[in-house]
Design a protein around this motif. Sequence first.
Motif, short mmCIF file in Angstrom:
data_model
loop_
_atom_site.label_atom_id
_atom_site.label_comp_id
_atom_site.label_asym_id
_atom_site.label_seq_id
_atom_site.Cartn_x
_atom_site.Cartn_y
_atom_site.Cartn_z
N SER A 103 0.75 7.51 128.34
CA SER A 103 1.23 8.29 127.20
C SER A 103 2.75 8.32 127.22
O SER A 103 3.36 8.85 128.15
CB SER A 103 0.67 9.72 127.27
N SER A 104 3.34 7.74 126.19
CA SER A 104 4.80 7.56 126.14
C SER A 104 5.17 7.16 124.72
O SER A 104 4.31 6.94 123.87
CB SER A 104 5.27 6.43 127.07
N ILE A 105 6.46 7.04 124.51
CA ILE A 105 6.96 6.39 123.30
C ILE A 105 7.36 4.97 123.69
O ILE A 105 8.06 4.77 124.70
CB ILE A 105 8.16 7.14 122.72
N TYR A 106 6.90 4.01 122.93
CA TYR A 106 7.24 2.61 123.17
C TYR A 106 8.16 2.13 122.05
O TYR A 106 7.87 2.34 120.87
CB TYR A 106 5.98 1.75 123.25
N LEU A 107 9.26 1.52 122.43
CA LEU A 107 10.27 1.12 121.46
C LEU A 107 10.62 -0.35 121.62
O LEU A 107 10.72 -0.84 122.75
CB LEU A 107 11.56 1.92 121.65
N CYS A 108 10.84 -1.02 120.51
CA CYS A 108 11.37 -2.37 120.58
C CYS A 108 12.83 -2.33 120.15
O CYS A 108 13.28 -1.43 119.43
CB CYS A 108 10.57 -3.36 119.75
N SER A 109 13.58 -3.33 120.59
CA SER A 109 15.02 -3.34 120.38
C SER A 109 15.49 -4.78 120.25
O SER A 109 14.90 -5.69 120.84
CB SER A 109 15.72 -2.65 121.56
N VAL A 110 16.57 -4.97 119.51
CA VAL A 110 17.19 -6.29 119.40
C VAL A 110 18.69 -6.13 119.56
O VAL A 110 19.26 -5.08 119.25
CB VAL A 110 16.88 -6.97 118.05
N GLU A 111 19.32 -7.19 120.04
CA GLU A 111 20.77 -7.18 120.20
C GLU A 111 21.43 -7.62 118.90
O GLU A 111 20.99 -8.57 118.27
CB GLU A 111 21.19 -8.11 121.34
N GLN A 112 22.48 -6.89 118.53
CA GLN A 112 23.12 -7.14 117.26
C GLN A 112 24.38 -8.00 117.36
O GLN A 112 24.92 -8.39 116.36
CB GLN A 112 23.50 -5.80 116.60
N GLY A 113 24.86 -8.22 118.55
CA GLY A 113 26.09 -8.97 118.69
C GLY A 113 27.22 -8.09 119.17
O GLY A 113 27.11 -6.86 119.15
N PRO A 114 28.32 -8.71 119.60
CA PRO A 114 29.44 -7.95 120.18
C PRO A 114 29.91 -6.83 119.27
O PRO A 114 30.17 -7.04 118.09
CB PRO A 114 30.51 -9.03 120.35
N GLY A 115 30.03 -5.65 119.86
CA GLY A 115 30.54 -4.52 119.10
C GLY A 115 29.50 -3.77 118.30
O GLY A 115 29.80 -2.70 117.76
N TYR A 116 28.31 -4.31 118.21
CA TYR A 116 27.28 -3.68 117.38
C TYR A 116 26.13 -3.11 118.18
O TYR A 116 25.23 -2.49 117.64
CB TYR A 116 26.74 -4.67 116.36
N GLY A 117 26.15 -3.32 119.47
CA GLY A 117 25.13 -2.70 120.30
C GLY A 117 23.76 -3.28 120.06
O GLY A 117 23.60 -4.40 119.56
N TYR A 118 22.78 -2.51 120.44
CA TYR A 118 21.39 -2.88 120.28
C TYR A 118 20.76 -1.93 119.28
O TYR A 118 20.99 -0.73 119.33
CB TYR A 118 20.65 -2.75 121.62
N THR A 119 19.96 -2.46 118.39
CA THR A 119 19.25 -1.64 117.41
C THR A 119 17.84 -1.39 117.90
O THR A 119 17.20 -2.30 118.43
CB THR A 119 19.22 -2.33 116.05
#
Lengths: 110, 114
Positions: free
Chosen positions: B88-104
């Motif tokens: 039981s948890s929250i599961y999240l997906c993420s992608v890298e946005q490029g330099p200076g933009y972090g991960y979404t």
Amino acid sequence: EDQVTQSPEALRLQEGESSSLNCSYTVSGLRGLFWYRQDPGKGPEFLFTLYSAGEEKEKERLKATLTKKESFLHITAPKPEDSATYLCAVREAAGNKLTFGGGTRVLVKP
Amino acid sequence: SAVISQKPSRDICQRGTSLTIQCQVDSQVTMMFWYRQQPGQSLTLIATANQGSEATYESGFVIDKFPISRPNLTFSTLTVSNMSPEDSSIYLCSVEQGPGYGYTFGSGTRLTVV
């Protein structure tokens, strides 16, 4: 192994009462320190990336700074809508993995 | 920045069953990341998924428990297998946005196992 420690765990502020959140880190070559805001039931929202000691970034009432061992997130004259959990994460030089700290829960009361 | 859609947003599942979580991105990305956020805790990386290759799992996570698919550059799935209440948890997906933009990050899937 990368380590990220955030303090305090929780912070209660009155509206307008400025404060700072701390993120201490140990990493083998820093390739970015990231600040996120997370509201309940939502995914983290990107705020800032800092890359080198001395760097500063600002967005509205938030200002992030970076040294070789820690980062601070300054909240100036906070409003109730600034209430959230603030997360800090680091990416080491080798790889793309983010290591997160435990977060600071901020509550701003009107 | 990229927009990530995760499905389902929440689910309540019986122990011993499996749940597949979908992550759709509105742009092509090389790497997709899957995180777990246990109640009251911060985020822990489960695995990194590259298109066309096996996912890379972090210590403490194994493919048999968390199989991942990455059929193309905009989509990935994470399956939580043979679930127990500890999943039981929250599961999240993420992608890298490029330099200076972090991960979404996506908005997450809140999983409760009963």
